[in-house]
Design an enzyme around this catalytic site. Structure first.
Site, PDB file in Angstrom:
ATOM      1  CG  ASP A 162      20.971 -44.465  63.142  1.00 12.49           C
ATOM      2  OD1 ASP A 162      20.107 -43.753  62.594  1.00 12.49           O
ATOM      3  OD2 ASP A 162      20.971 -45.707  63.073  1.00 12.49           O
ATOM      4  CG  HIS A 165      20.797 -39.868  55.201  1.00 13.94           C
ATOM      5  ND1 HIS A 165      20.290 -40.531  54.105  1.00 13.94           N
ATOM      6  CD2 HIS A 165      21.436 -40.814  55.945  1.00 13.94           C
ATOM      7  CE1 HIS A 165      20.611 -41.821  54.192  1.00 13.94           C
ATOM      8  NE2 HIS A 165      21.310 -42.009  55.305  1.00 13.94           N
ATOM      9  CB  SER A 201      33.069 -38.933  63.454  1.00 10.32           C
ATOM     10  OG  SER A 201      33.846 -37.818  63.831  1.00 10.32           O
TER      11      SER A 201
END
EC number: 4.1.1.65
Length: 357
Positions: A134, A218, A325
């Site tokens: 995200d 991911h 981050s």
């Protein structure tokens, strides 16, 4: 006679007057230019001083303290109000979380690294590249002449970001000087030495994870990891405002660069640290330790080859940040590759990022 005498000196007088006015305008223009250049130099000097002072701040120590604070177990009766305050401040969507009862999270760190329900982030199967996390798309596009853009108009160097191209050799885990092999290599020749396949181009994409985002990341495609390079670096903020301010920001910061191959050739995925990121955890690399004590010499890194390459499939969990981050993808793909996002887009893990035309 009077007309001739009267009219004789009129033309030279008018010409002289016009010349004086023209000289005055030119002189005024030169003064204004000098003032503008002086102002620009002063502003540039102030900016350099501000950046220098900012980089001297003990951001790594502050981040370690913040990381420890996040791991402090909260009394059960305080978990809901304190973590709920964080949810409210940063707009976290609790309905997506696998565990929605805030009392189940022992500390803030556990909430930062919360898992999502399996049904809320379906991984797109039709596009070759999907979003690894995200976040917000800071920038994307082709890598030109070994230079990347961290935001529009603000750049950083590919060779400074990835370091020497030794990831295809069986070097032992060691502390190495990044500057030695790169001193006499231009950015353009560095990109050329990646030896892209005929008809391919080099692309990149930067995704910024804000504090309220899901903090796990991911695999964006199916690929094999051959090498890890850890730059201890600094922990400057990576929010878009700072990225517009500090040229080469991503080359200063701590980062874990994973390089390997996908179906179209070279592929790399980098987790970039930032202020208050207590740690970067990679599930297939338990040896990685970030934000460690002690200042490392500038332009140094730790290398780790994977004798048995690690295969990751699209959507596989790769790692997590302790707070927000940035993820940077650098990869080669056919010339017809097209991104399915725009600069500034909010994107979710698993959504389409790009494909060939």
């Amino acid at each position: 006679m009077a007309l001739t005498t009267t009219s004789g000196p009129v033309i030279p007088f008018r010409l002289a007057n016009r010349k004086r006015k023209s000289d005055h305008r030119k002189s005024k223009l030169r003064r204004n230019r000098r003032r503008a250049l002086t102002w620009l130099r002063q502003m540039a000097l102030r900016s350099v001083l501000k950046i220098s002072l900012y980089r001297r701040m003990p951001l790594k120590s502050i981040s370690r303290l913040w990381g420890r604070f996040n791991q402090v177990d909260l009394p059960v009766f305080l978990r809901r109000p304190l973590i709920g305050l964080y949810v409210w401040l940063f707009g976290c969507d609790l309905q997506e979380a696998l565990v929605q009862d805030l009392r189940s999270y022992r500390n803030l760190g556990e909430f930062f690294r919360r898992q999502l329900r399996e049904d809320v982030r379906p991984v797109d199967a039709t596009h070759m590249l999907t979003s690894p996390s995200d976040g917000k798309v800071l920038y994307y596009g082709k890598v030109q002449n070994g230079i990347l853009e961290q935001v529009k108009g603000v750049t950083y160097s590919l060779r400074g970001f990835l370091g020497p191209q030794t990831w295809d050799t069986s070097v032992p885990l060691a502390l190495t000087s990044a500057g030695h092999d790169l001193m006499h290599q231009s950015d353009d020749s560095y990109q050329s030495s990646l030896h892209l396949r005929p008809g391919n181009e080099l692309y990149h994409c930067i995704i910024y994870l804000a504090p309220g985002d899901y903090h796990r990341f991911h695999s964006p495609t199916t690929w094999t990891v051959h090498h890890r390079r850890h730059f201890p670096g600094e922990l400057l903020s990576v929010n878009p405002g700072v990225a517009r301010w500090i040229q080469g920001l991503f080359n200063f910061n701590e980062r874990a660069v994973y390089t390997g191959q996908w179906e179209h050739g070279f592929f790399s995925m980098t987790a970039v640290g930032a202020t208050n990121v207590g740690s970067i955890k990679i599930y297939c690399d338990q040896e990685l330790q970030t934000n460690i004590h002690g200042k490392q010499p500038q332009n140094t890194f730790f290398d780790k080859p994977f004798p048995q390459p690690v295969t990751l499939h699209k959507g596989d969990m790769f790692g997590e940040f302790n707070l927000g981050s940035t993820i940077v993808l650098i990869f080669e793909a056919p010339q017809g590759f097209r991104f399915k996002v725009k600069e500034g887009d909010k994107i979710k893990f698993g959504r389409p990022l790009g494909c060939t035309a």
